[in-house]
Design an enzyme around this catalytic site. Structure first.
Site, PDB file in Angstrom:
ATOM      1  N   CYS A  90       3.664  -0.830   2.111  1.00  0.00           N
ATOM      2  CA  CYS A  90       3.678   0.501   1.529  1.00  0.00           C
ATOM      3  C   CYS A  90       4.684   0.517   0.261  1.00  0.00           C
ATOM      4  CB  CYS A  90       3.564   1.642   2.327  1.00  0.00           C
ATOM      5  SG  CYS A  90       2.260   1.602   3.637  1.00  0.00           S
TER       6      CYS A  90
HETATM    7  C1  HEM Z   1      -0.446   4.141   1.328  1.00  0.00           C
HETATM    8  C2  HEM Z   1       0.612   3.844   0.662  1.00  0.00           C
HETATM    9  C3  HEM Z   1       1.993   4.575   0.947  1.00  0.00           C
HETATM   10  C4  HEM Z   1       2.607   4.542   2.303  1.00  0.00           C
HETATM   11  C5  HEM Z   1       2.002   4.066   3.620  1.00  0.00           C
HETATM   12  C6  HEM Z   1       3.825   5.289   2.124  1.00  0.00           C
HETATM   13  C7  HEM Z   1       4.550   5.633   3.321  1.00  0.00           C
HETATM   14  C8  HEM Z   1       5.806   6.141   2.961  1.00  0.00           C
HETATM   15  C9  HEM Z   1       6.489   6.662   4.152  1.00  0.00           C
HETATM   16  C10 HEM Z   1       6.285   6.622   5.663  1.00  0.00           C
HETATM   17  C11 HEM Z   1       7.793   7.484   3.703  1.00  0.00           C
HETATM   18  C12 HEM Z   1       8.734   7.973   4.397  1.00  0.00           C
HETATM   19  C13 HEM Z   1       8.438   9.468   4.520  1.00  0.00           C
HETATM   20  C14 HEM Z   1       9.161  10.136   5.610  1.00  0.00           C
HETATM   21  O1  HEM Z   1      10.519  10.663   5.173  1.00  0.00           O
HETATM   22  O2  HEM Z   1       8.686  10.413   6.586  1.00  0.00           O
HETATM   23  C15 HEM Z   1       7.498   7.151   2.197  1.00  0.00           C
HETATM   24  C16 HEM Z   1       8.490   7.745   1.343  1.00  0.00           C
HETATM   25  C17 HEM Z   1       8.338   7.521  -0.042  1.00  0.00           C
HETATM   26  N1  HEM Z   1       7.498   6.957  -0.825  1.00  0.00           N
HETATM   27 FE1  HEM Z   1       5.912   6.310   0.054  1.00  0.00          FE
HETATM   28  N2  HEM Z   1       3.880   5.804   0.901  1.00  0.00           N
HETATM   29  C18 HEM Z   1       2.833   5.193   0.174  1.00  0.00           C
HETATM   30  C19 HEM Z   1       2.620   5.190  -1.243  1.00  0.00           C
HETATM   31  C20 HEM Z   1       3.706   5.572  -2.188  1.00  0.00           C
HETATM   32  C21 HEM Z   1       3.571   5.419  -3.410  1.00  0.00           C
HETATM   33  C22 HEM Z   1       2.438   5.077  -4.275  1.00  0.00           C
HETATM   34  C23 HEM Z   1       4.590   5.900  -4.113  1.00  0.00           C
HETATM   35  C24 HEM Z   1       5.081   6.190  -5.482  1.00  0.00           C
HETATM   36  C25 HEM Z   1       4.789   5.006  -6.270  1.00  0.00           C
HETATM   37  C26 HEM Z   1       5.584   6.067  -2.990  1.00  0.00           C
HETATM   38  C27 HEM Z   1       6.857   6.482  -3.308  1.00  0.00           C
HETATM   39  C28 HEM Z   1       7.643   7.138  -1.880  1.00  0.00           C
HETATM   40  C29 HEM Z   1       9.137   7.408  -2.179  1.00  0.00           C
HETATM   41  C30 HEM Z   1       9.917   7.681  -3.591  1.00  0.00           C
HETATM   42  C31 HEM Z   1       9.471   7.890  -0.844  1.00  0.00           C
HETATM   43  C32 HEM Z   1      10.993   8.353  -0.752  1.00  0.00           C
HETATM   44  C33 HEM Z   1      10.878   9.922  -0.524  1.00  0.00           C
HETATM   45  C34 HEM Z   1      12.128  10.286  -0.120  1.00  0.00           C
HETATM   46  O3  HEM Z   1      12.611  10.125   1.122  1.00  0.00           O
HETATM   47  O4  HEM Z   1      12.796  11.034  -0.916  1.00  0.00           O
HETATM   48  N3  HEM Z   1       5.028   5.859  -1.806  1.00  0.00           N
HETATM   49  N4  HEM Z   1       6.501   6.645   1.688  1.00  0.00           N
END
Ligand code: HEM
Ligand code: SF4
Ligand code: SF4
Ligand code: SF4
Lengths: 86, 288
Positions: A21
């Site tokens: 992801c």
């Molecule tokens: C299906 C696809 C995706 C999965 C499985 C996924 C999964 C996750 C998970 C589990 C977290 C941690 C959240 C938490 O704190 O519990 C996360 C954070 C994050 N994701 Fe994703 N995500 C996906 C798609 C995306 C996309 C498309 C983007 C941007 C292009 C993205 C950008 C981020 C960012 C920037 C964080 C950090 C947020 C923070 O803690 O400030 N994610 N993601």
């Protein structure tokens, strides 16, 4: 195993078990964009983060989820019918 | 002129290292400022400060380097531009919030509106020590609810509707708590494992999980000299009036039981958690 019966017929298949992801979802989205409305994609993904999150992201994109099948090898296959945006 | 530092501090003016300079804390609710307010702040920072602002760790905005002699002019300029000054000292501080359900797809509750209500009810209220509220929209806890004296966390109380379920299996895996299983054509919820995160309802393609917005409260958190995680002592509940009944009781408990200068957490611990739990449980049940 009952789970293997009555799975939807797929028109296309994509394996995202080699991706993490958010690339998983990005590739699924791209594959769905290539497809005709109404066609079904069989999307194979890993257990863990992908199977917890990808189905929901696909739903939020507006596509129709038909079934999540457990392949019992640490992977799952999500059957998705493409919905064209109105 | 002899400055009344206590009064200035109450009004948000924090004394700086530099003589007769103050960093002015502004009132921000739930981390939102309008474009007009930002323009006002920029104008004031340019005219009376050093042309910059400082963002605090709790969504606050401060304008540093205000001169003592400009205090009144600054207050006036801000008020005219729709900006209120903040508070410091032993009272209810900035109510923080994430964007919540009105913006964030993961949100289980409307956080901004709730932060405004909490702020309207308590902001600036004098207490034995500083007191912080934080509102986070769901279990992802971007706003870190348990760091606050009172943390409010959005939750979903979920209910499965058999007729709408296609047994697709998505929710079984979307749930991170292993609370769901399929048995004889039914999805079974293990209530003891459910954390009210709402992931099942958010991911279900047919809307077969109904999620009712609910609050999970934590008490006694702090993240300063001493670090302690707020504790949840009540189950999740949906009613906003119940929320305010409980928070009223918590603040009254603090007022009645704390020694001067004692944090909420310390006051709870000195009296014992069970005494505090009884008080908020009474309020939860509507017995007061
Ligand atoms: C299906 C696809 C995706 C999965 C499985 C996924 C999964 C996750 C998970 C589990 C977290 C941690 C959240 C938490 O704190 O519990 C996360 C954070 C994050 N994701 Fe994703 N995500 C996906 C798609 C995306 C996309 C498309 C983007 C941007 C292009 C993205 C950008 C981020 C960012 C920037 C964080 C950090 C947020 C923070 O803690 O400030 N994610 N993601
Ligand atoms: S806590 Fe939940 S609702 Fe709030 S910003 Fe994070 S994911 Fe969104
Ligand atoms: S609310 Fe969360 S923990 Fe409870 S069943 Fe649904 S996904 Fe699992
Ligand atoms: S995600 Fe919805 S439709 Fe699929 S099994 Fe769960 S409740 Fe049924």
């Amino acid at each position: 195993m009952e789970k293997y019966e009555n799975l939807p017929a797929a028109d296309a298949a994509l394996d995202i078990t080699d991706a993490v992801c958010p690339i998983t979802f990005v590739r699924a989205k791209a594959a769905l964009e290539e497809m005709e409305a109404g066609a079904v994609l069989a999307l194979r993904m890993n257990d863990g983060e992908p199977v917890q999150n990808v189905p929901r992201s696909v739903k939020e994109e507006g596509h129709r989820i038909l079934k999540l099948a457990d392949n019992e090898d640490g992977t799952y296959t999500l059957f998705v019918r493409k919905v064209e945006e109105a | 002129m002899e400055a009344d530092y206590a009064a200035l501090k109450r009004g948000g003016f924090m004394r700086q290292v530099q003589k007769n300079r103050f960093s002015l804390r502004l009132k921000v609710v739930g981390g939102n400022l309008t474009a007009e307010q930002i323009e006002t702040v920029a104008r004031v920072a340019r005219a009376f400060g050093k042309g910059y602002v400082h963002l605090t760790s709790r969504q606050g905005v401060e304008i540093p380097f205000i001169r003592l002699e400009d205090v009144n002019a600054v207050q006036e300029a801000l008020r005219a531009g729709g900006v209120d000054t903040g508070v410091c000292g032993p009272r209810v501080r900035t109510v923080t919030a994430c964007q919540g359900a009105s913006v964030c797809p993961s949100g289980c509750i409307e956080t901004s509106a709730l932060a405004m209500e909490i702020s309207a009810r308590y902001y600036g209220r004098s207490l034995p020590h500083k007191f912080k509220f934080g509102v986070t929209g769901c279990q992802n806890n971007c706003l870190k609810a348990e760091e606050n004296d009172v943390g409010v966390k959005g939750a979903y109380i979920v209910r499965w509707i058999k007729e709408d379920c296609t047994l697709c299996g998505v929710c079984l895996k979307a749930c991170r708590e292993n609370a769901l299983s399929e048995r004889d054509g039914e999805i079974v919820l293990d209530a003891a494992r459910c954390t009210y995160c709402g992931r099942c309802a958010k991911s279900c393609p047919t809307g077969a999980w109904r999620g009712e917005s609910a609050y999970l409260l934590s008490f006694g958190g702090m993240f300063g000299n001493r670090i302690a995680k707020g504790r949840a002592v009540l189950p999740a509940f949906a009613e906003k009036e119940r929320l305010f009944r409980v928070t009223d009781a918590a603040l009254d408990f603090f007022d009645a039981n704390a020694r001067e200068g004692e944090r909420f957490r310390a006051a709870i611990e000195r009296g014992g958690w069970s005494l505090f739990e009884n008080k908020v449980t009474e309020a939860y049940n509507g017995e007061i």
